[in-house]
Design a protein around this motif. Structure first.
Motif, PDB file in Angstrom:
ATOM      1  N   ARG A 166      -8.449 -27.485   3.798  1.00 23.26           N
ATOM      2  CA  ARG A 166      -9.227 -26.356   3.474  1.00 23.26           C
ATOM      3  C   ARG A 166     -10.442 -26.598   4.196  1.00 23.26           C
ATOM      4  NH1 ARG A 166      -7.638 -22.431  -0.339  1.00 23.26           N
ATOM      5  NH2 ARG A 166      -9.650 -21.513  -0.217  1.00 23.26           N
ATOM      6  N   GLU A 167     -11.035 -27.712   4.379  1.00 29.63           N
ATOM      7  CA  GLU A 167     -12.139 -28.126   4.888  1.00 29.63           C
ATOM      8  C   GLU A 167     -12.273 -29.269   5.732  1.00 29.63           C
ATOM      9  OE1 GLU A 167     -15.640 -28.185   2.167  1.00 29.63           O
ATOM     10  OE2 GLU A 167     -14.822 -26.606   0.798  1.00 29.63           O
ATOM     11  N   PHE A 168     -12.940 -29.271   6.902  1.00 24.66           N
ATOM     12  CA  PHE A 168     -12.974 -30.533   7.662  1.00 24.66           C
ATOM     13  C   PHE A 168     -14.576 -30.424   8.283  1.00 24.66           C
ATOM     14  CE2 PHE A 168     -12.691 -33.212  11.184  1.00 24.66           C
ATOM     15  CZ  PHE A 168     -11.605 -34.196  10.828  1.00 24.66           C
ATOM     16  N   THR A 213     -15.924 -41.874   8.803  1.00 20.63           N
ATOM     17  CA  THR A 213     -17.157 -42.218   9.340  1.00 20.63           C
ATOM     18  C   THR A 213     -16.609 -41.972  11.053  1.00 20.63           C
ATOM     19  OG1 THR A 213     -18.127 -43.574   7.933  1.00 20.63           O
ATOM     20  CG2 THR A 213     -19.066 -43.697  10.340  1.00 20.63           C
ATOM     21  N   VAL A 214     -17.151 -41.256  11.872  1.00 19.63           N
ATOM     22  CA  VAL A 214     -17.075 -41.080  13.341  1.00 19.63           C
ATOM     23  C   VAL A 214     -18.522 -41.279  14.076  1.00 19.63           C
ATOM     24  CG1 VAL A 214     -14.998 -39.906  13.127  1.00 19.63           C
ATOM     25  CG2 VAL A 214     -17.113 -38.655  13.316  1.00 19.63           C
ATOM     26  N   ALA A 215     -18.257 -41.168  15.395  1.00 17.98           N
ATOM     27  CA  ALA A 215     -19.658 -41.571  15.984  1.00 17.98           C
ATOM     28  C   ALA A 215     -20.720 -40.317  15.550  1.00 17.98           C
ATOM     29  CB  ALA A 215     -19.397 -41.206  17.613  1.00 17.98           C
ATOM     30  N   SER A 216     -20.431 -39.186  15.412  1.00 18.93           N
ATOM     31  CA  SER A 216     -21.198 -38.270  15.083  1.00 18.93           C
ATOM     32  C   SER A 216     -21.963 -38.475  13.603  1.00 18.93           C
ATOM     33  CB  SER A 216     -20.894 -36.894  15.070  1.00 18.93           C
ATOM     34  OG  SER A 216     -19.490 -36.896  14.258  1.00 18.93           O
ATOM     35  N   GLY A 217     -21.404 -39.270  12.859  1.00 17.66           N
ATOM     36  CA  GLY A 217     -21.813 -39.799  11.372  1.00 17.66           C
ATOM     37  C   GLY A 217     -20.935 -39.676  10.206  1.00 17.66           C
ATOM     38  N   ASP A 218     -21.248 -39.490   9.250  1.00 18.24           N
ATOM     39  CA  ASP A 218     -20.352 -39.416   8.029  1.00 18.24           C
ATOM     40  C   ASP A 218     -19.475 -37.993   8.047  1.00 18.24           C
ATOM     41  OD1 ASP A 218     -20.634 -42.125   7.251  1.00 18.24           O
ATOM     42  OD2 ASP A 218     -22.438 -41.455   5.955  1.00 18.24           O
ATOM     43  N   GLY A 219     -18.439 -37.964   7.935  1.00 24.87           N
ATOM     44  CA  GLY A 219     -17.442 -36.813   7.489  1.00 24.87           C
ATOM     45  C   GLY A 219     -16.702 -36.620   6.457  1.00 24.87           C
ATOM     46  N   TYR A 220     -16.229 -35.620   6.105  1.00 21.95           N
ATOM     47  CA  TYR A 220     -15.193 -35.373   4.970  1.00 21.95           C
ATOM     48  C   TYR A 220     -14.380 -34.303   5.514  1.00 21.95           C
ATOM     49  CZ  TYR A 220     -17.490 -31.373   2.980  1.00 21.95           C
ATOM     50  OH  TYR A 220     -17.918 -30.139   2.571  1.00 21.95           O
ATOM     51  N   ALA A 221     -13.236 -34.679   4.538  1.00 28.80           N
ATOM     52  CA  ALA A 221     -11.965 -33.432   4.892  1.00 28.80           C
ATOM     53  C   ALA A 221     -11.500 -33.148   3.183  1.00 28.80           C
ATOM     54  CB  ALA A 221     -10.948 -33.746   5.990  1.00 28.80           C
ATOM     55  N   VAL A 237       1.863 -34.051  -6.415  1.00 27.06           N
ATOM     56  CA  VAL A 237       1.130 -33.655  -4.775  1.00 27.06           C
ATOM     57  C   VAL A 237       1.594 -34.672  -3.863  1.00 27.06           C
ATOM     58  CG1 VAL A 237      -0.937 -33.480  -3.390  1.00 27.06           C
ATOM     59  CG2 VAL A 237      -0.648 -32.266  -5.763  1.00 27.06           C
ATOM     60  N   SER A 238       2.229 -34.571  -2.738  1.00 25.21           N
ATOM     61  CA  SER A 238       2.670 -35.531  -1.845  1.00 25.21           C
ATOM     62  C   SER A 238       1.638 -36.092  -1.162  1.00 25.21           C
ATOM     63  CB  SER A 238       3.701 -34.979  -0.858  1.00 25.21           C
ATOM     64  OG  SER A 238       4.217 -35.723   0.144  1.00 25.21           O
ATOM     65  N   LEU A 239       1.514 -37.316  -1.238  1.00 24.58           N
ATOM     66  CA  LEU A 239       0.673 -38.336  -0.411  1.00 24.58           C
ATOM     67  C   LEU A 239       0.836 -38.573   0.888  1.00 24.58           C
ATOM     68  CD1 LEU A 239      -2.096 -40.052  -0.564  1.00 24.58           C
ATOM     69  CD2 LEU A 239      -0.339 -42.097  -0.833  1.00 24.58           C
ATOM     70  N   GLU A 240       2.056 -38.172   1.240  1.00 26.92           N
ATOM     71  CA  GLU A 240       2.350 -38.272   2.583  1.00 26.92           C
ATOM     72  C   GLU A 240       2.153 -36.971   3.200  1.00 26.92           C
ATOM     73  OE1 GLU A 240       4.221 -38.990  -0.012  1.00 26.92           O
ATOM     74  OE2 GLU A 240       4.988 -41.396   0.286  1.00 26.92           O
ATOM     75  N   ASP A 241       2.278 -36.160   2.545  1.00 24.53           N
ATOM     76  CA  ASP A 241       2.153 -34.498   3.321  1.00 24.53           C
ATOM     77  C   ASP A 241       0.618 -34.432   3.570  1.00 24.53           C
ATOM     78  OD1 ASP A 241       4.741 -33.908   3.621  1.00 24.53           O
ATOM     79  OD2 ASP A 241       4.916 -32.906   1.752  1.00 24.53           O
ATOM     80  N   CYS A 242      -0.115 -34.918   2.533  1.00 24.65           N
ATOM     81  CA  CYS A 242      -1.710 -34.776   2.545  1.00 24.65           C
ATOM     82  C   CYS A 242      -2.227 -35.609   3.768  1.00 24.65           C
ATOM     83  CB  CYS A 242      -2.392 -35.013   1.181  1.00 24.65           C
ATOM     84  SG  CYS A 242      -2.131 -34.109  -0.189  1.00 24.65           S
ATOM     85  N   ASP A 243      -1.599 -36.842   3.882  1.00 22.66           N
ATOM     86  CA  ASP A 243      -1.945 -37.717   4.845  1.00 22.66           C
ATOM     87  C   ASP A 243      -1.734 -36.947   6.368  1.00 22.66           C
ATOM     88  OD1 ASP A 243      -3.247 -39.312   3.176  1.00 22.66           O
ATOM     89  OD2 ASP A 243      -1.733 -41.077   3.583  1.00 22.66           O
ATOM     90  N   ARG A 244      -0.405 -36.461   6.368  1.00 21.97           N
ATOM     91  CA  ARG A 244      -0.113 -35.911   7.651  1.00 21.97           C
ATOM     92  C   ARG A 244      -1.001 -34.571   8.178  1.00 21.97           C
ATOM     93  NH1 ARG A 244       4.704 -34.751   5.725  1.00 21.97           N
ATOM     94  NH2 ARG A 244       5.402 -36.733   6.289  1.00 21.97           N
ATOM     95  N   CYS A 245      -1.259 -33.765   6.995  1.00 25.17           N
ATOM     96  CA  CYS A 245      -2.272 -32.637   7.225  1.00 25.17           C
ATOM     97  C   CYS A 245      -3.532 -33.345   7.536  1.00 25.17           C
ATOM     98  CB  CYS A 245      -2.252 -32.157   5.883  1.00 25.17           C
ATOM     99  SG  CYS A 245      -3.014 -30.208   5.984  1.00 25.17           S
ATOM    100  N   PHE A 246      -4.119 -34.364   7.027  1.00 25.41           N
ATOM    101  CA  PHE A 246      -5.407 -34.716   7.480  1.00 25.41           C
ATOM    102  C   PHE A 246      -5.217 -35.223   8.899  1.00 25.41           C
ATOM    103  CE2 PHE A 246      -8.101 -38.452   7.720  1.00 25.41           C
ATOM    104  CZ  PHE A 246      -9.352 -37.878   8.078  1.00 25.41           C
ATOM    105  N   ARG A 247      -4.324 -36.164   9.304  1.00 23.65           N
ATOM    106  CA  ARG A 247      -4.043 -36.512  10.534  1.00 23.65           C
ATOM    107  C   ARG A 247      -4.086 -35.343  11.619  1.00 23.65           C
ATOM    108  NH1 ARG A 247      -1.865 -41.092  12.691  1.00 23.65           N
ATOM    109  NH2 ARG A 247      -1.133 -41.876  10.803  1.00 23.65           N
ATOM    110  N   ALA A 248      -3.539 -34.165  11.311  1.00 18.63           N
ATOM    111  CA  ALA A 248      -3.282 -33.097  12.128  1.00 18.63           C
ATOM    112  C   ALA A 248      -4.526 -32.449  12.317  1.00 18.63           C
ATOM    113  CB  ALA A 248      -2.186 -32.158  11.514  1.00 18.63           C
ATOM    114  N   ALA A 249      -5.289 -32.262  11.227  1.00 14.28           N
ATOM    115  CA  ALA A 249      -6.673 -31.723  11.416  1.00 14.28           C
ATOM    116  C   ALA A 249      -7.513 -32.555  12.174  1.00 14.28           C
ATOM    117  CB  ALA A 249      -7.386 -31.317   9.786  1.00 14.28           C
TER     118      ALA A 249
END
Length: 391
Positions: free
Chosen positions: A97-99, A77-85, A28-40
């Motif tokens: 799949r989730e954000f 963590t963002v201003a609205s609290g803890d988050g995950y994707a 699984v490409s770490l770079e592609d996962c990071d890129r996908c998270f960044r876009a989301a």
């Protein structure tokens, strides 16, 4: 509102890094996962949500129900609290799949020796020693419950791909030289006699078989080998060797899904200590990569090399006066192999450029081919590697 333009600061939180007699990571490409998270994150978050246009995230690997590497969970963590994707690699490619910017990660309580298991949207579990558990209650799921989960599960896109790919690389050269070393003339190259998920146990058997030359009771009722003209030749696999591999499989808590790296290490020591010996396993990784100089020095110190691989190759080399052929078999799965020799090959090509092929001769763990070369720089990921010494 102005959409977020940010600098992404990522930290890898290392959890159990291998599963199976095989190492746990499919490719699984770490770079592609990071890129996908960044876009989301850019699409879902506003600039006001993130202080100073920076977002800091911790990533954890997630696995499908078959315990194949599926992608990553990003906790931030963002201003609205803890988050995950959750970003995975499935039949549709790399997908967020989730954000959820205002929800705590469902994997926050998964321990460092456990795996995060993602079934499908809003369906989260954990794994320990190849068994699936409910995160909240800690209860182990029955085989029937796991089978039900599999019906709606998403899978890593390559987890069912078992057909290897074949590639021939031709090297045309002016000059060729190499540095090489063989720990013995004919090293152990056992297989698992159709043992399911047992390649780590087979690798342990090849290590134990090598040191049976010095400690004859490591494999009871088996003659390790013999000398010819000052060179040592190991005998072929027999029923005593298969029995030893079966014991290693049990000591390593083997299952059809394989054997974890931790269980490989504890299991081979359990096997050896029962017979009065210790197996030392010293890492030969540097900055997350296999240290080839350590491969050389360990072999010269009489220590075979055990490697946990995700995507890997085996290679047969045909040499000629001005042209060499490297016939590769490339695998998309995970495996464990043991190295007993190296060939550091240096080419001066016809255009004057230089090429270095860093090869390790291995016991593949397969019935055919049972020995081959492994190119550490070609279509492979070495997740962990150790010099092994039994005494």
């Amino acid at each position: 509102m102005k959409k977020l333009v940010f600098t992404l600061l990522l930290t890898a939180l290392l959890v159990a890094s291998t599963i199976g007699g095989i190492s746990a990571f499919a490719y699984v490409s770490l770079e592609d996962c990071d890129r996908c998270f960044r876009a989301a994150a850019s699409a879902m978050l506003d600039g006001d949500d993130v202080e100073g246009s920076y977002i800091s995230a911790v990533r954890k690997p997630v696995y499908d129900v078959n315990l194949q590497h599926l992608g990553y969970a990003y906790e931030f963590t963002v201003a609205s609290g803890d988050g995950y994707a959750i970003v995975i690699c499935d039949e549709n490619g790399y997908t967020a799949r989730e954000f959820y910017p205002s929800s705590a990660s469902p994997y926050a309580q998964v321990g460092k020796d456990e795996l995060c298991v993602y079934i499908n949207n809003m369906s989260y579990y954990k794994a320990y020693e190849s068994e699936i558990y409910d995160i909240a209650s800690g209860e182990k799921l029955s085989e029937q419950a796991v089978e039900i989960l599999k019906k709606d599960a998403v899978y890593y896109q390559g987890s069912k791909a078992v057909t290897p790919e074949y590639t021939t690389v031709t090297i045309e050269f002016k000059y060729r030289d190499y540095d090489g070393y063989d720990m013995c003339w004919y090293f152990p190259h056992y297989n698992g006699n159709n043992l399911r998920g047992g390649c780590a146990a087979v690798a342990g058997g090849n290590i134990v078989g090598y040191f049976d030359r010095y400690y004859e009771n490591l494999i009871p009722n088996h003659s390790a080998g013999y000398e010819i003209d000052g060179h040592y030749v190991y005998n072929l696999v027999d029923s005593a060797v298969y029995s030893a591999i079966d014991k290693l499989y049990a000591d390593m808590k083997g299952t059809a899904n394989g054997i974890s790296e931790a269980n490989f290490k504890s299991g081979i020591n359990k096997y050896c200590s029962r017979l009065g010996y210790t197996c030392e396993l010293n890492s030969i990784m540097s900055s997350g990569k296999l240290n080839y100089m350590s491969v050389m020095s360990n072999m010269k110190a009489n220590k075979p090399i055990v490697m946990f691989l995700s995507t890997y190759n085996t290679c047969q080399i045909t040499t000629n006066d001005e042209e060499d052929y490297y016939d590769y078999t490339n695998y998309s799965g995970n495996h464990v192999m043991v190295g007993f020799a190296y060939r550091d090959i240096f080419y001066t090509l016809k255009d004057g450029s230089l090429l270095n092929m860093r090869m390790i001769e291995v016991a593949t763990g397969f019935a055919n081919p049972n020995t081959a070369y492994f190119n550490i720089d070609y279509s492979t990921n070495v997740d962990a590697a150790y010099g092994a010494y039994i005494h």
